[in-house]
Design a protein around this motif. Structure first.
Motif, PDB file in Angstrom:
ATOM      1  N   THR A  45       0.830  -1.151   0.031  1.00 53.48           N
ATOM      2  CA  THR A  45      -0.040   0.066  -0.018  1.00 53.48           C
ATOM      3  C   THR A  45       0.832   1.346   0.035  1.00 53.48           C
ATOM      4  N   GLN A  46       2.093   1.113   0.017  1.00 51.64           N
ATOM      5  CA  GLN A  46       3.185   2.245  -0.030  1.00 51.64           C
ATOM      6  C   GLN A  46       2.949   3.183   1.180  1.00 51.64           C
ATOM      7  N   THR A  47       2.792   2.496   2.336  1.00 43.72           N
ATOM      8  CA  THR A  47       2.808   3.246   3.543  1.00 43.72           C
ATOM      9  C   THR A  47       3.812   2.744   4.460  1.00 43.72           C
ATOM     10  N   TRP A  48       4.889   1.927   3.946  1.00 43.26           N
ATOM     11  CA  TRP A  48       5.853   1.611   4.833  1.00 43.26           C
ATOM     12  C   TRP A  48       6.707   2.662   4.879  1.00 43.26           C
ATOM     13  N   THR A  49       7.298   2.641   6.252  1.00 40.11           N
ATOM     14  CA  THR A  49       8.290   3.662   6.821  1.00 40.11           C
ATOM     15  C   THR A  49       9.469   2.962   7.468  1.00 40.11           C
ATOM     16  N   ALA A  50      10.627   3.420   7.473  1.00 38.12           N
ATOM     17  CA  ALA A  50      11.879   2.754   7.961  1.00 38.12           C
ATOM     18  C   ALA A  50      11.518   2.937   9.294  1.00 38.12           C
ATOM     19  N   ARG A  56      -5.852  18.316  19.416  1.00 40.44           N
ATOM     20  CA  ARG A  56      -5.404  18.666  18.261  1.00 40.44           C
ATOM     21  C   ARG A  56      -3.886  18.889  18.031  1.00 40.44           C
ATOM     22  N   VAL A  57      -3.405  19.357  18.980  1.00 41.51           N
ATOM     23  CA  VAL A  57      -1.903  19.799  19.114  1.00 41.51           C
ATOM     24  C   VAL A  57      -1.033  18.363  18.887  1.00 41.51           C
ATOM     25  N   LEU A  58      -1.366  17.444  19.384  1.00 38.78           N
ATOM     26  CA  LEU A  58      -0.974  15.987  19.462  1.00 38.78           C
ATOM     27  C   LEU A  58      -1.010  15.501  17.843  1.00 38.78           C
ATOM     28  N   SER A  59      -2.243  15.617  17.582  1.00 43.46           N
ATOM     29  CA  SER A  59      -2.552  15.239  15.965  1.00 43.46           C
ATOM     30  C   SER A  59      -1.833  15.944  15.089  1.00 43.46           C
ATOM     31  N   LEU A  60      -1.534  17.270  15.344  1.00 45.43           N
ATOM     32  CA  LEU A  60      -0.878  18.068  14.234  1.00 45.43           C
ATOM     33  C   LEU A  60       0.472  17.855  14.195  1.00 45.43           C
ATOM     34  N   LEU A  61       1.193  17.511  15.035  1.00 45.48           N
ATOM     35  CA  LEU A  61       2.558  17.059  15.210  1.00 45.48           C
ATOM     36  C   LEU A  61       2.607  15.566  14.727  1.00 45.48           C
ATOM     37  N   LEU A  62       1.779  14.657  15.044  1.00 42.37           N
ATOM     38  CA  LEU A  62       1.754  13.512  14.443  1.00 42.37           C
ATOM     39  C   LEU A  62       1.503  13.513  12.721  1.00 42.37           C
ATOM     40  N   ASP A  63       0.571  14.572  12.247  1.00 39.82           N
ATOM     41  CA  ASP A  63       0.360  14.465  10.956  1.00 39.82           C
ATOM     42  C   ASP A  63       1.865  14.983  10.094  1.00 39.82           C
ATOM     43  N   LEU A  64       2.588  15.730  11.034  1.00 42.50           N
ATOM     44  CA  LEU A  64       3.923  16.106  10.370  1.00 42.50           C
ATOM     45  C   LEU A  64       4.807  15.019  10.073  1.00 42.50           C
ATOM     46  N   ARG A  84       3.843  12.884   7.300  1.00 41.60           N
ATOM     47  CA  ARG A  84       4.366  13.495   6.017  1.00 41.60           C
ATOM     48  C   ARG A  84       5.697  13.225   5.736  1.00 41.60           C
ATOM     49  N   ASP A  85       6.461  13.340   6.964  1.00 36.86           N
ATOM     50  CA  ASP A  85       8.124  13.035   6.926  1.00 36.86           C
ATOM     51  C   ASP A  85       8.326  11.655   6.728  1.00 36.86           C
ATOM     52  N   GLY A  86       7.444  10.709   6.647  1.00 35.70           N
ATOM     53  CA  GLY A  86       7.637   9.454   6.516  1.00 35.70           C
ATOM     54  C   GLY A  86       8.360   8.636   7.830  1.00 35.70           C
ATOM     55  N   ARG A  87       7.909   9.204   8.898  1.00 36.88           N
ATOM     56  CA  ARG A  87       8.266   8.601  10.134  1.00 36.88           C
ATOM     57  C   ARG A  87       7.214   7.566  10.843  1.00 36.88           C
ATOM     58  N   ILE A  88       6.318   7.824  10.603  1.00 37.50           N
ATOM     59  CA  ILE A  88       5.193   6.829  10.776  1.00 37.50           C
ATOM     60  C   ILE A  88       4.152   6.788   9.659  1.00 37.50           C
ATOM     61  N   PRO A  89       3.845   5.386   9.425  1.00 35.99           N
ATOM     62  CA  PRO A  89       2.711   5.380   8.438  1.00 35.99           C
ATOM     63  C   PRO A  89       1.463   5.912   8.147  1.00 35.99           C
ATOM     64  N   ARG A  90       0.788   6.218   9.513  1.00 30.24           N
ATOM     65  CA  ARG A  90      -0.376   7.079   9.670  1.00 30.24           C
ATOM     66  C   ARG A  90      -0.594   7.484  10.807  1.00 30.24           C
ATOM     67  N   ASN A  91      -1.478   8.476  11.145  1.00 29.03           N
ATOM     68  CA  ASN A  91      -1.625   9.326  12.362  1.00 29.03           C
ATOM     69  C   ASN A  91      -2.623   8.550  13.192  1.00 29.03           C
ATOM     70  N   PRO A  92      -2.150   8.234  14.477  1.00 29.88           N
ATOM     71  CA  PRO A  92      -2.967   7.338  15.255  1.00 29.88           C
ATOM     72  C   PRO A  92      -3.918   8.133  16.149  1.00 29.88           C
ATOM     73  N   ALA A  93      -3.862   9.548  16.087  1.00 33.90           N
ATOM     74  CA  ALA A  93      -4.683  10.333  16.792  1.00 33.90           C
ATOM     75  C   ALA A  93      -5.973  10.538  16.103  1.00 33.90           C
ATOM     76  N   GLN A  94      -6.074  10.199  14.668  1.00 35.67           N
ATOM     77  CA  GLN A  94      -7.091  10.374  13.859  1.00 35.67           C
ATOM     78  C   GLN A  94      -8.265   9.618  14.430  1.00 35.67           C
ATOM     79  N   ARG A  95      -9.613  10.118  14.287  1.00 40.09           N
ATOM     80  CA  ARG A  95     -10.643   9.362  14.400  1.00 40.09           C
ATOM     81  C   ARG A  95     -11.099   9.201  15.904  1.00 40.09           C
ATOM     82  N   VAL A  96     -10.291   9.638  16.835  1.00 39.15           N
ATOM     83  CA  VAL A  96     -10.398   9.305  18.261  1.00 39.15           C
ATOM     84  C   VAL A  96     -11.734   9.993  18.747  1.00 39.15           C
TER      85      VAL A  96
END
Length: 293
Positions: free
Chosen positions: A52-57, A134-142, A145-157
């Motif tokens: 799915t091209q969501t892999w991150t190192a 929101r602050v936690l979710s925003l920093l996880l969004d970045l 985008r920076d390829g550090r995690i595959p998805r934002n775990p704070a979404q849809r909480v």
């Protein structure tokens, strides 16, 4: 399924299972498990992320939330100073005490949901809980985008609902009574009531922004208190606008402009400095708070 699982005997005779796969750059990754089913699950998750091209190192997600939060906040160049201070306060008071030592890759959706619920149970207002999330979710969004995690775990909480009281608006008669009670500063009450200006916009008004001929005010600047200092910037929407100047205020504002230069503030107090801007009364805006001095 790409990759492999091999059974290995350890020195104490137990069996461990080594799972291996290669990333898109050809680099090999491996991890050992006590159970074969855990090794297979890890390998399947890695394969699904590759497909799915969501892999991150994995090593990119090892930075802590505290370290990443500092980098994230420094990158928010579009924030107003007051917003930056509010974000920093939410990080300091709510986000970092709970998440600062966690690695980005260790933040889980269920844990974020539990944190939100516990923060609410501690007695914090629903609006504060939502802002901290929101602050936690925003920093996880970045981080995504920076390829550090595959998805934002704070979404849809699930988040608490904010209930707002019905706003209370003054009638014209109430505005006039309040203005009369304010004495020589009654025009300030009328200016706020009849133009819809925010307080910071009114306090930042300069003489040159008042057009008596066209009876218009140009709103191009606002002031807010940040860490005890007056900070000037653009209005809330970052957009300059003009608003009508009621005829009843023309004479009062004309008197306030008398003897001032174009760049002086329209509204001043008799003694200064008054708002932390380290200037005299002739160029200092109306008092931002009730604090002495």
């Amino acid at each position: 399924m790409a990759g492999s699982i091999a059974a290995l005997k350890t020195s104490d005779g137990t069996t461990r299972y080594r799972a291996r796969y290669r990333d898109p750059n050809g680099r090999q990754h491996e991890k050992r498990f006590a159970r074969k089913i855990d090794a297979r699950r890890w390998l399947e998750e890695a394969n699904a992320a590759l497909v799915t091209q969501t892999w991150t190192a994995p090593e990119r997600g090892r930075v802590t939330v505290a370290e990443w939060a500092e980098q994230w906040l420094a990158a928010q160049v579009g924030l107003k100073p007051s917003s930056r201070q509010r974000y920093a306060g939410l990080l300091r008071a709510h986000v970092l005490p709970a998440w600062g030592r966690h690695r980005l890759s260790d933040v889980r959706h269920a844990d974020v949901a539990t944190w939100v619920a516990q923060t609410l149970e501690c007695g914090f207002a629903a609006a504060t809980v939502r802002q901290a999330h929101r602050v936690l979710s925003l920093l996880l969004d970045l981080a995504v985008r920076d390829g550090r995690i595959p998805r934002n775990p704070a979404q849809r909480v699930p988040l608490p609902r904010v209930t707002r009281d019905e706003p209370r608006f003054l009638t014209r008669d109430e505005v006039e009574r309040l203005s009369d009670a304010a004495g020589e500063d009654g025009d300030i009450i009328r200016l706020l009531a009849y133009t819809g200006l925010r307080f910071g916009e009114m306090a930042a008004l300069r003489v040159r922004r008042v057009d008596f001929l066209r009876r218009r005010l140009t709103i191009a600047e606002s002031v807010t208190e940040v860490a005890g200092q007056a900070v000037f910037g653009t209005p809330k929407t970052h957009q300059q606008r003009t608003v009508p100047l009621p005829e009843m205020l023309v004479d009062a504002l004309s008197r306030r402009c008398a003897g001032k230069h174009r760049d002086d503030f329209l509204l001043t107090i008799p003694a200064g400095p008054c708002c932390g801007c380290a200037t005299g009364a002739a160029s200092c805006s109306i008092r931002l708070c009730a604090r002495p001095g």
